[in-house]
Design a protein around this motif. Structure first.
Motif, mmCIF file in Angstrom:
data_model
loop_
_atom_site.group_PDB
_atom_site.id
_atom_site.type_symbol
_atom_site.label_atom_id
_atom_site.label_comp_id
_atom_site.label_asym_id
_atom_site.label_seq_id
_atom_site.Cartn_x
_atom_site.Cartn_y
_atom_site.Cartn_z
ATOM 1 N N ALA A 62 0.838 -1.212 0.000
ATOM 2 C CA ALA A 62 0.000 0.000 0.000
ATOM 3 C C ALA A 62 0.865 1.252 0.000
ATOM 4 C CB ALA A 62 -0.926 -0.009 1.206
ATOM 5 N N ALA A 63 1.896 1.275 0.830
ATOM 6 C CA ALA A 63 2.777 2.451 0.896
ATOM 7 C C ALA A 63 3.588 2.592 -0.384
ATOM 8 C CB ALA A 63 3.706 2.343 2.104
ATOM 9 N N LYS A 64 4.078 1.483 -0.935
ATOM 10 C CA LYS A 64 4.892 1.537 -2.156
ATOM 11 C C LYS A 64 4.057 2.003 -3.344
ATOM 12 C CE LYS A 64 8.694 0.657 -4.412
ATOM 13 N NZ LYS A 64 9.872 1.495 -4.243
ATOM 14 N N GLU A 65 2.841 1.483 -3.467
ATOM 15 C CA GLU A 65 1.968 1.899 -4.574
ATOM 16 C C GLU A 65 1.659 3.387 -4.487
ATOM 17 O OE1 GLU A 65 -2.513 1.027 -6.278
ATOM 18 O OE2 GLU A 65 -1.626 -0.347 -4.822
ATOM 19 N N CYS A 66 1.369 3.843 -3.297
ATOM 20 C CA CYS A 66 1.061 5.261 -3.093
ATOM 21 C C CYS A 66 2.291 6.132 -3.364
ATOM 22 C CB CYS A 66 0.555 5.459 -1.672
ATOM 23 S SG CYS A 66 -0.121 7.082 -1.378
ATOM 24 N N SER A 67 3.456 5.710 -2.884
ATOM 25 C CA SER A 67 4.667 6.518 -3.074
ATOM 26 C C SER A 67 5.104 6.564 -4.527
ATOM 27 C CB SER A 67 5.803 5.979 -2.207
ATOM 28 O OG SER A 67 6.252 4.728 -2.676
ATOM 29 N N THR A 68 4.749 5.537 -5.311
ATOM 30 C CA THR A 68 5.105 5.533 -6.728
ATOM 31 C C THR A 68 4.150 6.398 -7.542
ATOM 32 O OG1 THR A 68 5.985 3.309 -6.483
ATOM 33 C CG2 THR A 68 5.538 4.043 -8.718
ATOM 34 N N GLN A 69 2.864 6.357 -7.210
ATOM 35 C CA GLN A 69 1.858 7.047 -8.024
ATOM 36 C C GLN A 69 1.705 8.532 -7.694
ATOM 37 O OE1 GLN A 69 -1.743 4.864 -7.604
ATOM 38 N NE2 GLN A 69 -1.052 3.174 -8.898
ATOM 39 N N LEU A 70 1.905 8.927 -6.464
ATOM 40 C CA LEU A 70 1.617 10.315 -6.072
ATOM 41 C C LEU A 70 2.393 11.375 -6.836
ATOM 42 C CD1 LEU A 70 1.069 10.122 -2.230
ATOM 43 C CD2 LEU A 70 -0.563 10.842 -3.947
ATOM 44 N N PRO A 71 3.728 11.281 -6.972
ATOM 45 C CA PRO A 71 4.440 12.404 -7.619
ATOM 46 C C PRO A 71 4.334 12.433 -9.141
ATOM 47 C CG PRO A 71 6.011 10.841 -6.654
ATOM 48 C CD PRO A 71 4.644 10.334 -6.370
ATOM 49 N N GLN A 72 3.787 11.410 -9.767
ATOM 50 C CA GLN A 72 3.758 11.357 -11.226
ATOM 51 C C GLN A 72 2.919 12.490 -11.813
ATOM 52 O OE1 GLN A 72 2.430 7.468 -12.361
ATOM 53 N NE2 GLN A 72 4.351 6.500 -11.769
#
Length: 142
Positions: A62-72
């Protein structure tokens, strides 16, 4: 007539420094905006990961998916950015590390003495079981 020509020469000598200063201010604003946004993304990803209750693997994903998608698509500068997530039974830690590429030519390299700006941001969220936490707080109040 001699005075008018001297103004042109003086302006030609000063303009590169004025333009360089304006470009430096713009890049500084980009860096400041992106630094604040990346910090916000790290906090959000850590909090979303800490909300998972199904184990460390689900918390990590959950944290990895969020951290990858947020700054894009939201950063103003040209970034080479990596994200890392660490999960333990008590904490979720999200770290962003990267460099902002600066394309300003020789003048910018002379002013800044480098062609990249480095950034490292980290956020930590405590894993809390909300129902148990609320019950304990209510017991303390009564």
């Amino acid at each position: 007539m001699k005075r008018r020509g001297s103004y042109t020469i003086e302006a030609a000598l000063i303009m590169p420094f004025i333009i360089g200063s304006i470009v430096f201010i713009i890049y500084g604003a980009y860096y400041t905006h992106d630094r604040a946004f990346i910090q916000k993304c790290a906090y959000i990803a850590a909090l979303r990961g800490s909300e998972e209750r199904e184990g460390d693997a689900a918390t990590y994903h959950a944290a990895k998916e969020c951290s990858t998608q947020l700054p894009q698509g939201h950063l103003l500068g040209s970034w080479i950015l990596t994200d890392a997530v660490q999960v333990n039974p008590e904490l979720v830690t999200v770290t962003y590390e990267g460099t902002m590429q600066i394309s300003g030519g020789v003048l910018m390299e002379m002013v800044l003495l480098k062609d990249v700006w480095y950034l490292k941001r980290e956020a930590v969220a405590r894993r809390v079981d909300e129902p148990r936490y609320i019950r304990e707080r209510r017991k303390r109040q009564n």
